[in-house]
Design a protein around this motif. Structure first.
Motif, PDB file in Angstrom:
ATOM      1  N   GLY A  55       0.798  -1.219   0.000  1.00  0.00           N
ATOM      2  CA  GLY A  55       0.000   0.000   0.000  1.00  0.00           C
ATOM      3  C   GLY A  55       0.828   1.265   0.000  1.00  0.00           C
ATOM      4  N   GLU A  56       1.963   1.236  -0.692  1.00  0.00           N
ATOM      5  CA  GLU A  56       2.818   2.428  -0.733  1.00  0.00           C
ATOM      6  C   GLU A  56       2.087   3.568  -1.437  1.00  0.00           C
ATOM      7  OE1 GLU A  56       7.236   2.243  -1.403  1.00  0.00           O
ATOM      8  OE2 GLU A  56       6.698   3.334  -3.215  1.00  0.00           O
ATOM      9  N   ASN A  57       2.200   4.745  -0.867  1.00  0.00           N
ATOM     10  CA  ASN A  57       1.512   5.911  -1.415  1.00  0.00           C
ATOM     11  C   ASN A  57       1.999   6.239  -2.825  1.00  0.00           C
ATOM     12  OD1 ASN A  57       0.034   6.291   0.945  1.00  0.00           O
ATOM     13  ND2 ASN A  57       1.626   7.584   1.849  1.00  0.00           N
ATOM     14  N   THR A  58       1.102   6.801  -3.610  1.00  0.00           N
ATOM     15  CA  THR A  58       1.461   7.222  -4.964  1.00  0.00           C
ATOM     16  C   THR A  58       2.543   8.294  -4.894  1.00  0.00           C
ATOM     17  OG1 THR A  58      -0.793   6.803  -5.694  1.00  0.00           O
ATOM     18  CG2 THR A  58       0.590   8.161  -7.131  1.00  0.00           C
ATOM     19  N   PRO A  59       3.632   8.140  -5.635  1.00  0.00           N
ATOM     20  CA  PRO A  59       4.732   9.105  -5.551  1.00  0.00           C
ATOM     21  C   PRO A  59       4.413  10.404  -6.276  1.00  0.00           C
ATOM     22  CG  PRO A  59       5.197   7.514  -7.258  1.00  0.00           C
ATOM     23  CD  PRO A  59       3.908   7.063  -6.590  1.00  0.00           C
ATOM     24  N   SER A  60       5.180  11.414  -5.977  1.00  0.00           N
ATOM     25  CA  SER A  60       5.039  12.692  -6.668  1.00  0.00           C
ATOM     26  C   SER A  60       5.560  12.569  -8.095  1.00  0.00           C
ATOM     27  CB  SER A  60       5.836  13.776  -5.930  1.00  0.00           C
ATOM     28  OG  SER A  60       7.228  13.477  -5.957  1.00  0.00           O
ATOM     29  N   ILE A  61       5.150  13.494  -8.935  1.00  0.00           N
ATOM     30  CA  ILE A  61       5.635  13.521 -10.317  1.00  0.00           C
ATOM     31  C   ILE A  61       7.158  13.652 -10.325  1.00  0.00           C
ATOM     32  CG2 ILE A  61       5.608  14.786 -12.492  1.00  0.00           C
ATOM     33  CD1 ILE A  61       3.061  13.246 -11.952  1.00  0.00           C
ATOM     34  N   GLU A  62       7.683  14.427  -9.384  1.00  0.00           N
ATOM     35  CA  GLU A  62       9.130  14.620  -9.305  1.00  0.00           C
ATOM     36  C   GLU A  62       9.848  13.300  -9.069  1.00  0.00           C
ATOM     37  OE1 GLU A  62      12.470  17.057  -6.636  1.00  0.00           O
ATOM     38  OE2 GLU A  62      10.337  17.161  -6.131  1.00  0.00           O
ATOM     39  N   ASN A  63       9.333  12.485  -8.136  1.00  0.00           N
ATOM     40  CA  ASN A  63       9.959  11.197  -7.852  1.00  0.00           C
ATOM     41  C   ASN A  63       9.846  10.236  -9.030  1.00  0.00           C
ATOM     42  OD1 ASN A  63      10.878  11.905  -5.353  1.00  0.00           O
ATOM     43  ND2 ASN A  63       9.434  10.659  -4.190  1.00  0.00           N
ATOM     44  N   ILE A  64       8.710  10.285  -9.719  1.00  0.00           N
ATOM     45  CA  ILE A  64       8.546   9.440 -10.905  1.00  0.00           C
ATOM     46  C   ILE A  64       9.570   9.818 -11.969  1.00  0.00           C
ATOM     47  CG2 ILE A  64       7.038   8.984 -12.879  1.00  0.00           C
ATOM     48  CD1 ILE A  64       6.271   7.365 -10.514  1.00  0.00           C
ATOM     49  N   MET A  65       9.806  11.126 -12.139  1.00  0.00           N
ATOM     50  CA  MET A  65      10.765  11.595 -13.131  1.00  0.00           C
ATOM     51  C   MET A  65      12.184  11.175 -12.758  1.00  0.00           C
ATOM     52  SD  MET A  65       8.971  12.919 -15.463  1.00  0.00           S
ATOM     53  CE  MET A  65      10.245  13.684 -16.453  1.00  0.00           C
ATOM     54  N   TRP A  66      12.524  11.302 -11.458  1.00  0.00           N
ATOM     55  CA  TRP A  66      13.842  10.842 -11.024  1.00  0.00           C
ATOM     56  C   TRP A  66      13.984   9.345 -11.261  1.00  0.00           C
ATOM     57  CZ3 TRP A  66      17.567  13.994 -10.826  1.00  0.00           C
ATOM     58  CH2 TRP A  66      17.469  15.265 -10.266  1.00  0.00           C
ATOM     59  N   GLY A  67      12.929   8.593 -10.966  1.00  0.00           N
ATOM     60  CA  GLY A  67      12.969   7.152 -11.183  1.00  0.00           C
ATOM     61  C   GLY A  67      13.136   6.803 -12.655  1.00  0.00           C
ATOM     62  N   ALA A  68      12.423   7.506 -13.529  1.00  0.00           N
ATOM     63  CA  ALA A  68      12.525   7.254 -14.970  1.00  0.00           C
ATOM     64  C   ALA A  68      13.925   7.560 -15.480  1.00  0.00           C
ATOM     65  CB  ALA A  68      11.484   8.086 -15.713  1.00  0.00           C
ATOM     66  N   ALA A  69      14.477   8.687 -15.023  1.00  0.00           N
ATOM     67  CA  ALA A  69      15.845   9.046 -15.435  1.00  0.00           C
ATOM     68  C   ALA A  69      16.836   7.993 -14.969  1.00  0.00           C
ATOM     69  CB  ALA A  69      16.216  10.419 -14.874  1.00  0.00           C
ATOM     70  N   ALA A  70      16.653   7.531 -13.730  1.00  0.00           N
ATOM     71  CA  ALA A  70      17.529   6.477 -13.214  1.00  0.00           C
ATOM     72  C   ALA A  70      17.364   5.195 -14.019  1.00  0.00           C
ATOM     73  CB  ALA A  70      17.221   6.219 -11.736  1.00  0.00           C
ATOM     74  N   GLY A  71      16.123   4.902 -14.425  1.00  0.00           N
ATOM     75  CA  GLY A  71      15.869   3.695 -15.203  1.00  0.00           C
ATOM     76  C   GLY A  71      16.553   3.716 -16.564  1.00  0.00           C
ATOM     77  N   ILE A  72      16.548   4.862 -17.212  1.00  0.00           N
ATOM     78  CA  ILE A  72      17.221   4.982 -18.509  1.00  0.00           C
ATOM     79  C   ILE A  72      18.726   4.791 -18.343  1.00  0.00           C
ATOM     80  CG2 ILE A  72      17.795   6.599 -20.367  1.00  0.00           C
ATOM     81  CD1 ILE A  72      14.968   7.768 -20.016  1.00  0.00           C
ATOM     82  N   SER A  73      19.292   5.435 -17.313  1.00  0.00           N
ATOM     83  CA  SER A  73      20.724   5.295 -17.067  1.00  0.00           C
ATOM     84  C   SER A  73      21.087   3.857 -16.712  1.00  0.00           C
ATOM     85  CB  SER A  73      21.146   6.241 -15.932  1.00  0.00           C
ATOM     86  OG  SER A  73      22.527   6.144 -15.682  1.00  0.00           O
ATOM     87  N   GLY A  74      20.301   3.259 -15.805  1.00  0.00           N
ATOM     88  CA  GLY A  74      20.566   1.876 -15.428  1.00  0.00           C
ATOM     89  C   GLY A  74      20.347   0.915 -16.582  1.00  0.00           C
ATOM     90  N   GLY A  75      19.337   1.212 -17.430  1.00  0.00           N
ATOM     91  CA  GLY A  75      19.078   0.356 -18.585  1.00  0.00           C
ATOM     92  C   GLY A  75      20.241   0.350 -19.559  1.00  0.00           C
TER      93      GLY A  75
END
Length: 277
Positions: A55-75
């Motif tokens: 039941g983790e709370n929905t993250p902010s748009i900012e956190n989603i963007m940081w996660g996406a950027a990290a995902g591209i770099s990690g990918g």
């Protein structure tokens, strides 16, 4: 608090090491892009399920963007690492990848959080030496620059993943990591379309790829916990001890012999943990 960084960092290293072992074996049998894509999809499903269950709370748009950027770099790092493991020896790939992935957040951590204690810096030194020694498979000390390109790309990709994922605000980490998976999978699928499609691996090898996806996700979760619990440079160096797990698994399951140099590296890594903690 520092103890939490050490524990989470070491667990992350264990997961990432097991994931590299599984993914490395799988990519010697199948196309790199298909292995990486399936592994990331497995990670996406697991992270989403756990986030919903807890039941983790929905993250902010900012956190989603940081996660996406990290995902591209990690990918990018994963593709480079898997491709390097499929064509090069681990003794060349692992040390360059691990050390460069640790150095990027270490430099960033020193710039943003100040210089750590002297004994911890000494621990960094022993950790990097340990990673290098553990990862060396043979007595060939010659390093050809052309063989360093992919490991360096992988290392910098993972290093910037560590920095970007540390920018998350708040306590929720699972949904941003889901965002990271969505970004990396999208990138992989676009690459597959560009190259004209991907070949599905044989069913008998899917368990190995699934294991790689599970371990990679576990490593990401525990690294993120480590980075949030303390200094990013300490978390990064401890997490970068993952070649120890890879080498030990190869010793157990593939009957690969550990050289005296690798045993010295393991001892050096254990000493590093004591100094850093």
């Amino acid at each position: 608090m520092e103890l939490s960084v050490v524990i989470f960092g070491l667990i992350s290293a264990a997961f990432w090491g097991a994931g590299d072992f599984s993914g490395g074996v799988a990519t010697k049998k199948h196309e790199v892009l298909s292995v990486a894509t399936i592994a990331q999809i497995i990670g996406l499903l697991i992270l989403s399920l756990v986030a919903l269950t807890l039941g983790e709370n929905t993250p902010s748009i900012e956190n989603i963007m940081w996660g996406a950027a990290a995902g591209i770099s990690g990918g990018i790092g994963i593709l480079a690492l898997y491709h390097a493991l499929s064509i090069e020896k681990m003794g060349v790939v692992a040390p360059v990848t691990a050390v460069s992935s640790a150095l990027v957040p270490v430099v960033f951590g020193m710039m943003s959080e100040g210089i750590p204690a002297s004994i911890q810096i000494l621990g960094f030194f022993f950790a990097l030496i340990g990673v290098w020694l553990i990862s060396r498979e043979d007595s060939d000390s010659a390093i050809h620059l052309s063989r360093l390109k992919l490991p360096l790309i992988a290392g910098f990709g993972f290093g910037f993943f560590m920095i970007l994922i540390d920018q998350l605000n708040g306590t929720g980490i699972l949904w941003p990591l889901v965002g990271a998976r969505v970004a990396s999978i999208s990138m992989f699928l676009l690459a597959g379309v560009y190259k004209g499609g991907m070949q599905m691996p044989e069913m008998k090898h899917l368990p190995l790829i699934i294991l790689a996806g599970i371990c990679d996700s576990g490593g990401n979760v525990f690294y993120t916990l480590a980075a949030q619990a303390g200094r990013i440079d300490i978390a990064a160096v401890l997490s970068s001890l993952y070649p120890a797990a890879t080498v030990l698994l190869a010793w157990i399951f593939l009957r690969e012999r550990l050289t005296y140099r690798q045993w010295i590296g393991i001892i050096s890594a254990m000493l590093a943990v004591v100094l850093i903690s």
